[in-house]
Design an enzyme around this catalytic site. Structure first.
Site, short mmCIF file in Angstrom:
data_model
loop_
_atom_site.label_atom_id
_atom_site.label_comp_id
_atom_site.label_asym_id
_atom_site.label_seq_id
_atom_site.Cartn_x
_atom_site.Cartn_y
_atom_site.Cartn_z
N HIS A 116 2.08 94.84 52.97
CA HIS A 116 1.85 96.07 53.74
C HIS A 116 1.02 95.68 54.98
O HIS A 116 0.89 94.52 55.30
CB HIS A 116 1.01 97.06 52.90
CG HIS A 116 1.66 97.52 51.65
ND1 HIS A 116 2.76 98.36 51.63
CD2 HIS A 116 1.36 97.26 50.35
CE1 HIS A 116 3.09 98.60 50.36
NE2 HIS A 116 2.27 97.96 49.57
N CYS A 123 7.12 96.02 48.80
CA CYS A 123 6.48 96.42 47.53
C CYS A 123 7.38 97.30 46.67
O CYS A 123 8.36 96.81 46.12
CB CYS A 123 5.15 97.08 47.84
SG CYS A 123 4.02 97.00 46.46
N1 GLN Z 1 4.04 100.99 41.96
C1 GLN Z 1 4.29 99.62 42.35
C2 GLN Z 1 3.17 98.66 41.94
O1 GLN Z 1 2.05 99.07 41.78
C3 GLN Z 1 4.49 99.52 43.86
C4 GLN Z 1 3.22 99.77 44.66
C5 GLN Z 1 3.46 99.73 46.16
O2 GLN Z 1 4.53 100.07 46.65
N2 GLN Z 1 2.40 99.32 46.90
O3 GLN Z 1 3.43 97.46 41.83
#
Ligand code: GLN
Length: 240
Positions: A191, A95
């Site tokens: 995740h 992510c």
């Molecule tokens: N801030 C980024 C987004 O919302 C990454 C979020 C994350 O790492 N889950 O896409």
């Protein structure tokens, strides 16, 4: 044998439970008698060539991403990471970490964050929040995870996706691609944490790290993955 795992910005990019991937890698190596040294490489750290055998880069919010994106460039760490991946060192990024390893990430409020340019992708913040269980088809068979992002990542023409979305959003909720793979480096939105429920991928990363470090073919002793496979298969049954 010993492995050094480099946890990129582990003090800043760790709010989505991705540290569980570090635990999974460490345990799966130690269960095979492989010593593991963990090094958190953050704002003040240097990375020497050959120092890290396996990189991990977790998720984070826009605020931390802005700080980290600047540091990757000003500290020179981004360039070293890229050259290490080019010689075969494996990396897993999730992510927010994945987004910063592309060409750029344009958050909602901040100016465009220039990326490391490891993955031929670019990311734009969107008004949709893509949250939920995800299942994809990949070179590791099915992979299961949980996604939570607003960023939409688009692959450039020579990019190779990690897999195809069966359930969930993936890179952008539009083109059914999820993640990106370049040499032994993987970026994705999964995740969960990802690795405890996908032991095949965890072992692939360990194998690539050992083979690059010791410059020879290495077969990992198999483990009793009954629990891991139960978790994996129940996620597929429920969501896939
Ligand atoms: N801030 C980024 C987004 O919302 C990454 C979020 C994350 O790492 N889950 O896409």
């Amino acid at each position: 044998m010993q492995l050094v795992i480099g946890y990129l910005y582990g003090d800043l990019m760790n709010i989505y439970g991705d540290t569980g991937n570090i635990i999974a890698l460490k345990k799966r190596a130690e269960w095979r008698g492989i010593k593991v040294k963990l090094k958190v490489k953050s704002l003040k750290s240097k990375i020497k060539k050959g120092e890290i055998d396996l990189f991990f880069f977790g998720g984070g919010q826009d605020q931390q991403q802005e700080i980290v994106a600047t540091n990757l460039i000003t500290s020179g760490k981004g360039k070293i990471i890229k050259s290490e991946i080019d010689r075969g060192v494996p990396l897993l990024s999730i992510c927010g970490g994945y987004q910063l390893l592309g060409d750029y990430y344009k958050p909602h409020k901040a100016a465009k964050l220039i990326g490391v340019g490891l993955f031929p992708v670019c990311t734009l913040a969107s008004s949709d929040r893509m949250i939920g269980n995800i299942v994809i088809e990949s070179m590791f068979d099915k992979l299961v995870g949980f996604e939570n992002h607003s960023g939409k990542t688009f692959l450039k023409k020579d990019a190779q996706s990690l897999g195809t979305v069966i359930k969930g959003f993936g890179n952008n909720g539009e083109d059914k691609t999820e993640g990106c793979i370049y040499k032994n480096a993987i970026g994705c939105y999964m995740h969960g944490p990802l690795l405890p429920k996908n032991p095949k991928l965890a072992d692939w990363l360990l194998k690539k790290a050992l083979e690059t470090k010791y410059k020879r073919k290495i077969e990992l002793k198999s483990l009793d993955d009954t629990l891991e496979n139960q978790a994996h298969n129940s996620a597929i049954k429920k969501f896939g």
